[in-house]
Design an enzyme around this catalytic site. Structure first.
Site, short mmCIF file in Angstrom:
data_model
loop_
_atom_site.label_atom_id
_atom_site.label_comp_id
_atom_site.label_asym_id
_atom_site.label_seq_id
_atom_site.Cartn_x
_atom_site.Cartn_y
_atom_site.Cartn_z
CB ILE A 1 3.33 -2.08 4.93
CG1 ILE A 1 3.52 -3.52 5.70
CG2 ILE A 1 3.69 -1.22 6.14
CD1 ILE A 1 5.04 -3.93 6.06
CD GLU A 2 1.68 -7.99 3.61
OE1 GLU A 2 1.57 -8.76 2.80
OE2 GLU A 2 2.17 -8.16 4.72
CG MET A 3 -3.51 -6.59 -0.09
SD MET A 3 -4.21 -7.81 -0.16
CE MET A 3 -5.72 -7.81 -1.07
CG HIS B 1 -1.93 1.00 1.18
ND1 HIS B 1 -3.01 1.07 0.18
CD2 HIS B 1 -1.99 2.16 1.99
CE1 HIS B 1 -3.61 2.30 0.48
NE2 HIS B 1 -3.27 3.12 1.66
#
Lengths: 333, 333
Positions: free
Chosen positions: B142-144, B100
């Site tokens: 920090i991902e989706m 993200h």
């Protein structure tokens, strides 16, 4: 919101040809709309191929790899297929493109489908062809944010790309270059077409391919003048018209030409597959096709469509969704 | 850098079965390495299926859609397939995961391939199974970066997801829920296996499936003790071992248990398809397999492998690359 079933990419060609052949035997009685049908053209299987970039299977295969290649973005995770996502009508189904570091652009991502039929690329027509288009998003700061030289160096590190570029461009001593990158991606994109939509089958003589409401929508589409701009095989004249849709301050083609006459002008978008390429308009602020039809009537034709007309035209537009192209996700090096 | 040809996803099953059958006739003379082969197990076509999540085609089809579904990320452009990219060995081939807003995590993305064979998920084993794993990256900032409730609401807006969840979980009154989201994705992931690698064919009796260097590598792999941890069908014991690779300050499993004894411990990674899932180690700082082999010898076995041994083991590891799973990019709503 548009819903449709999970479909396997193409492989329906045989079945469709058969039904088209059956229809061509004239089993269906005439529906009296021949003078309307004559205003349209079915979508060919391939768009015009430029003389300077012949369509070869080597270029298409290389272009297929490059289209899915995230290493040509500076983050290493964004490829052409990120925003032109084959799972989402080769577009992204969000209002405005989201690219490098999550930056959000000003415009809605156009689908790659049938883009070889367009006479100008991008909403503002700043590139005349797919070769010119292909290099834009790679370098744009808010999209893939990549230096082209670095992209080419990264590709050059892989033996398989050295081979594939050499095969695709056998006369070039140093085939891994900007021009060939663009030519390969453009070649792949020219194969991403959606023939044999219900409307194409109808135009080819299968008069049962459209139901009565869809035919009424076709008639309304012609009689109200939508066809003036949305014409030809891709339902676009590739010309530019001034429009300011709700929420947009985008000056459009003016940014390209600096000519006051081009203020707020955008290229007529294709209507092919419009049922699966929501949301709509240059800023993607319009969620439904019904809303889009109403806005276009109001802004471009100075008409307030009644609900029945909107429903008919929308039903007609859904018949422009064709067979999704067959493709393979490549195994990248 | 590993290079390999553009391959079409699978469809080789028939050809491979044929060659396996031929091999089984015993046309090849014994190579005297039966006592080494006995230490290994070929990869089954499917991993163990948990009793509480039976593998049905409805769940797999739904999980396939969800795996490619970017609307379950807050940006709307990141799906499971972004980092677990089928074009890149179902991983991302960058050192550390980028999610993200372009945020870069601390760890290298593990491949989804054969992940159903792992006894613990994530580098630190913080989830025991794929059902537990599936919901992690969706919610990770920090991902989706997505709220699960919002993700489920988005899915619920599409009639096709209402149908597909109901078909996959017919006994649930409100099937669009967290647990079923996880069960569907896990079911799809359990189909992403890579049987019939050269080494599997060798284990099944095709003694020509490995060349002499690859066999020497197998012998070195056993004799040097690599097999102590990298064992079983997925070449991992799913246990945790302390290691600090160059450039890493990651405390690993300590973050999960808070137990000092777990400081710097990571789960043994699978070696299946290790040739196509570079870069290596928990921080992805190791680019080549040769380097990775040398580091593991030094850090885990207290041995300095000579160049010949490194080359042999590396050649052997490349024989663990199996047939990539057949899959379809779904047409999402």
């Amino acid at each position: 919101m548009t819903h449709h079933a999970l479909v396997r990419p193409a492989r329906l060609a045989v079945a469709v040809s058969l039904s088209a052949a059956l229809a061509a035997t004239g089993a269906t009685a005439d529906d009296g709309l021949g003078n309307y049908r004559d205003r349209f053209e079915p979508l060919p299987h391939l768009p015009p191929i430029p003389a300077e970039n012949s369509l070869t299977k080597e270029k298409v295969e290389l272009g297929n790899m490059l289209f899915f290649e995230p290493r040509i973005s500076s983050s290493g995770v964004i490829s052409c297929a990120t925003c032109h996502n084959p799972a989402l009508g080769w577009s992204d189904r969000i209002p405005r493109a989201t690219g490098h570091d999550g930056q959000i652009g000003e415009r809605n991502t156009p689908t790659v489908l049938n883009s070889g039929f367009l006479g100008a690329q991008f909403w503002d027509g700043r590139e005349p062809d797919l070769e010119g288009q292909a290099l834009g998003p790679i370098q744009a700061d808010i999209e893939m944010a990549m230096d082209l030289e670095v992209a080419l160096e990264r590709l050059d590190r892989f033996a398989i790309y050295q081979e594939k570029f050499a095969e695709a461009f056998p006369n070039d001593e140093n085939p891994i270059n900007e021009q060939n990158l663009a030519m390969a991606i453009a070649s792949f994109e020219r194969t991403l077409n959606t023939p044999n939509s219900p409307f194409d089958r109808y135009l080819r003589g299968d008069l049962d391919a459209l139901n009565q409401q869809e035919k009424d929508g076709m008639v309304a589409f012609v009689d109200n003048g939508c066809i003036a701009c949305h014409r030809g095989p891709a339902f676009t004249d590739s010309h530019f018209y001034a429009i300011q849709v709700p929420g947009s301050k985008d000056v459009g083609r003016f940014d390209v030409t600096g000519d006051e006459a081009d203020m707020y002008k955008f290229r007529t978008p294709t209507l092919r597959n419009v049922g699966v390429t929501y949301p709509y308009m240059n800023n993607g602020a319009t969620e439904t096709l019904e809303e889009a039809v109403a806005i276009m009537g109001r802004e471009m034709l100075n008409r307030e469509f009644d609900d029945a007309t909107i429903a008919d035209i929308t039903a007609f537009l859904h018949t422009l969704t064709g067979e999704m192209p067959d493709f393979e996700v490549p195994a990248l090096p």
